[in-house]
Design a protein around this motif. Structure first.
Motif, PDB file in Angstrom:
ATOM      1  N   TYR A  48       0.867  -1.174   0.000  1.00 62.46           N
ATOM      2  CA  TYR A  48       0.000   0.000   0.000  1.00 62.46           C
ATOM      3  C   TYR A  48       0.902   1.222   0.000  1.00 62.46           C
ATOM      4  CZ  TYR A  48      -3.106   3.741   1.522  1.00 62.46           C
ATOM      5  OH  TYR A  48      -3.799   4.931   1.616  1.00 62.46           O
ATOM      6  N   ALA A  49       0.720   2.095  -0.992  1.00 66.26           N
ATOM      7  CA  ALA A  49       1.506   3.322  -1.120  1.00 66.26           C
ATOM      8  C   ALA A  49       0.550   4.506  -1.171  1.00 66.26           C
ATOM      9  CB  ALA A  49       2.353   3.276  -2.385  1.00 66.26           C
ATOM     10  N   ARG A  50       0.942   5.596  -0.483  1.00 63.02           N
ATOM     11  CA  ARG A  50       0.099   6.795  -0.496  1.00 63.02           C
ATOM     12  C   ARG A  50       0.978   8.029  -0.446  1.00 63.02           C
ATOM     13  NH1 ARG A  50      -1.184  10.510   2.758  1.00 63.02           N
ATOM     14  NH2 ARG A  50      -0.310   9.463   4.584  1.00 63.02           N
ATOM     15  N   THR A  51       0.611   9.012  -1.254  1.00 64.11           N
ATOM     16  CA  THR A  51       1.197  10.345  -1.146  1.00 64.11           C
ATOM     17  C   THR A  51       0.064  11.321  -0.886  1.00 64.11           C
ATOM     18  OG1 THR A  51       1.066  10.735  -3.519  1.00 64.11           O
ATOM     19  CG2 THR A  51       3.154   9.880  -2.670  1.00 64.11           C
ATOM     20  N   SER A  52       0.411  12.449  -0.294  1.00 64.94           N
ATOM     21  CA  SER A  52      -0.612  13.429   0.085  1.00 64.94           C
ATOM     22  C   SER A  52      -1.186  14.166  -1.112  1.00 64.94           C
ATOM     23  CB  SER A  52      -0.035  14.432   1.071  1.00 64.94           C
ATOM     24  OG  SER A  52       0.332  13.772   2.251  1.00 64.94           O
ATOM     25  N   THR A  53      -0.353  14.420  -2.123  1.00 64.04           N
ATOM     26  CA  THR A  53      -0.837  15.168  -3.283  1.00 64.04           C
ATOM     27  C   THR A  53      -0.299  14.543  -4.560  1.00 64.04           C
ATOM     28  OG1 THR A  53       1.046  16.670  -3.380  1.00 64.04           O
ATOM     29  CG2 THR A  53      -0.781  17.328  -1.964  1.00 64.04           C
ATOM     30  N   THR A  54      -0.907  14.904  -5.660  1.00 62.88           N
ATOM     31  CA  THR A  54      -0.445  14.399  -6.948  1.00 62.88           C
ATOM     32  C   THR A  54       0.900  15.005  -7.326  1.00 62.88           C
ATOM     33  OG1 THR A  54      -1.747  16.100  -8.065  1.00 62.88           O
ATOM     34  CG2 THR A  54      -2.761  13.930  -7.824  1.00 62.88           C
ATOM     35  N   ASP A  55       1.319  16.067  -6.622  1.00 63.04           N
ATOM     36  CA  ASP A  55       2.620  16.690  -6.892  1.00 63.04           C
ATOM     37  C   ASP A  55       3.786  15.858  -6.377  1.00 63.04           C
ATOM     38  OD1 ASP A  55       1.327  18.825  -8.043  1.00 63.04           O
ATOM     39  OD2 ASP A  55       1.315  20.016  -6.199  1.00 63.04           O
TER      40      ASP A  55
ATOM     41  N   SER B 290      -4.628  13.099   0.781  1.00 63.86           N
ATOM     42  CA  SER B 290      -4.185  13.412   2.131  1.00 63.86           C
ATOM     43  C   SER B 290      -4.655  12.342   3.107  1.00 63.86           C
ATOM     44  CB  SER B 290      -4.744  14.769   2.551  1.00 63.86           C
ATOM     45  OG  SER B 290      -4.507  14.990   3.915  1.00 63.86           O
ATOM     46  N   SER B 291      -3.854  12.103   4.133  1.00 60.87           N
ATOM     47  CA  SER B 291      -4.246  11.119   5.143  1.00 60.87           C
ATOM     48  C   SER B 291      -5.442  11.598   5.948  1.00 60.87           C
ATOM     49  CB  SER B 291      -3.079  10.824   6.087  1.00 60.87           C
ATOM     50  OG  SER B 291      -2.775  11.971   6.851  1.00 60.87           O
ATOM     51  N   VAL B 292      -5.745  12.899   5.899  1.00 56.84           N
ATOM     52  CA  VAL B 292      -6.895  13.411   6.636  1.00 56.84           C
ATOM     53  C   VAL B 292      -8.194  13.284   5.838  1.00 56.84           C
ATOM     54  CG1 VAL B 292      -5.538  14.987   8.052  1.00 56.84           C
ATOM     55  CG2 VAL B 292      -6.520  15.803   5.913  1.00 56.84           C
ATOM     56  N   ALA B 293      -8.115  12.749   4.631  1.00 56.98           N
ATOM     57  CA  ALA B 293      -9.326  12.525   3.839  1.00 56.98           C
ATOM     58  C   ALA B 293     -10.252  11.602   4.623  1.00 56.98           C
ATOM     59  CB  ALA B 293      -8.972  11.907   2.496  1.00 56.98           C
ATOM     60  N   ALA B 294     -11.541  11.841   4.480  1.00 60.44           N
ATOM     61  CA  ALA B 294     -12.515  11.054   5.235  1.00 60.44           C
ATOM     62  C   ALA B 294     -12.361   9.565   4.969  1.00 60.44           C
ATOM     63  CB  ALA B 294     -13.927  11.515   4.885  1.00 60.44           C
TER      64      ALA B 294
END
Length: 190
Positions: A9-16, A42-46
């Motif tokens: 599982y990979a996540r970045t906060s923005t597409t930038d 963002s990790s704060v997304a619902a």
């Protein structure tokens, strides 16, 4: 018996943050992940739909792999919630940067320590909250939450007597359906 899989599982906060996502994908592939879920939000997304999909996809014996803790969880409490869900499914968790693997006794210990710290933090916060409320009550500054729906009980009864439905009452008074039914039930008991 089924073959176990390493699922990334990979996540970045923005597409930038393309470079950050690329680095995570590289590290997850090097760790042996055969399937990788990724999202750019963002990790704060619902909700984190791809994290939810990854947790849904893994099966007993699999291991969910992330590069860093902050890519997976918003807080220690969030981590505990996620790992509890994985544990119920019989799925391990590996956090590459921490060298944490819940399939090992040391990894389980570390995770339990994190969970204990989260519980301790929550208890301290609740204790401070109770102390603050008690002080505010003594100072006459705390009145508590005002019962908005119960204050409208007479209006609920009047509208019901006029033949209005629960939905009509909700729309007219701006209170929940549950509150309408609670008021009506209390009136029937008296």
């Amino acid at each position: 018996m089924t073959n176990s899989a390493l699922v990334g599982y990979a996540r970045t906060s923005t597409t930038d943050q393309k470079a950050g996502l690329a680095a995570q994908l590289r590290d997850l592939e090097q760790a042996g992940c055969t399937k990788i879920f990724r999202e750019e939000l963002s990790s704060v997304a619902a909700t984190r739909p791809q994290l939810e999909a990854a947790i849904e996809w893994v099966r007993e014996g699999d291991t969910l792999v992330v590069t860093k803790l902050d890519r997976l969880a918003r807080s220690v409490a969030d981590l505990v919630s996620i790992t509890e869900e994985l544990r119920r499914k019989g799925v391990g968790l590996r956090i590459l940067a921490m060298n944490l693997d819940t399939s090992t006794p040391t990894g389980k210990l570390m995770l339990n320590l994190l969970g204990s710290i989260a519980e301790f933090e929550r208890e301290l916060m609740l204790e401070r909250q109770r102390e603050g409320i008690a002080k505010a009550k003594v100072d006459g500054k705390y009145k508590g939450r005002q019962p908005t729906a119960r204050a409208k009980a007479e209006e609920v009864m009047q509208l019901r007597a006029e033949g209005k439905s629960a939905n009509d009452i909700v729309a007219a008074l701006g209170i929940s359906r549950a509150s309408v039914f609670r008021i009506l039930a209390e009136a029937d008991r008296t």
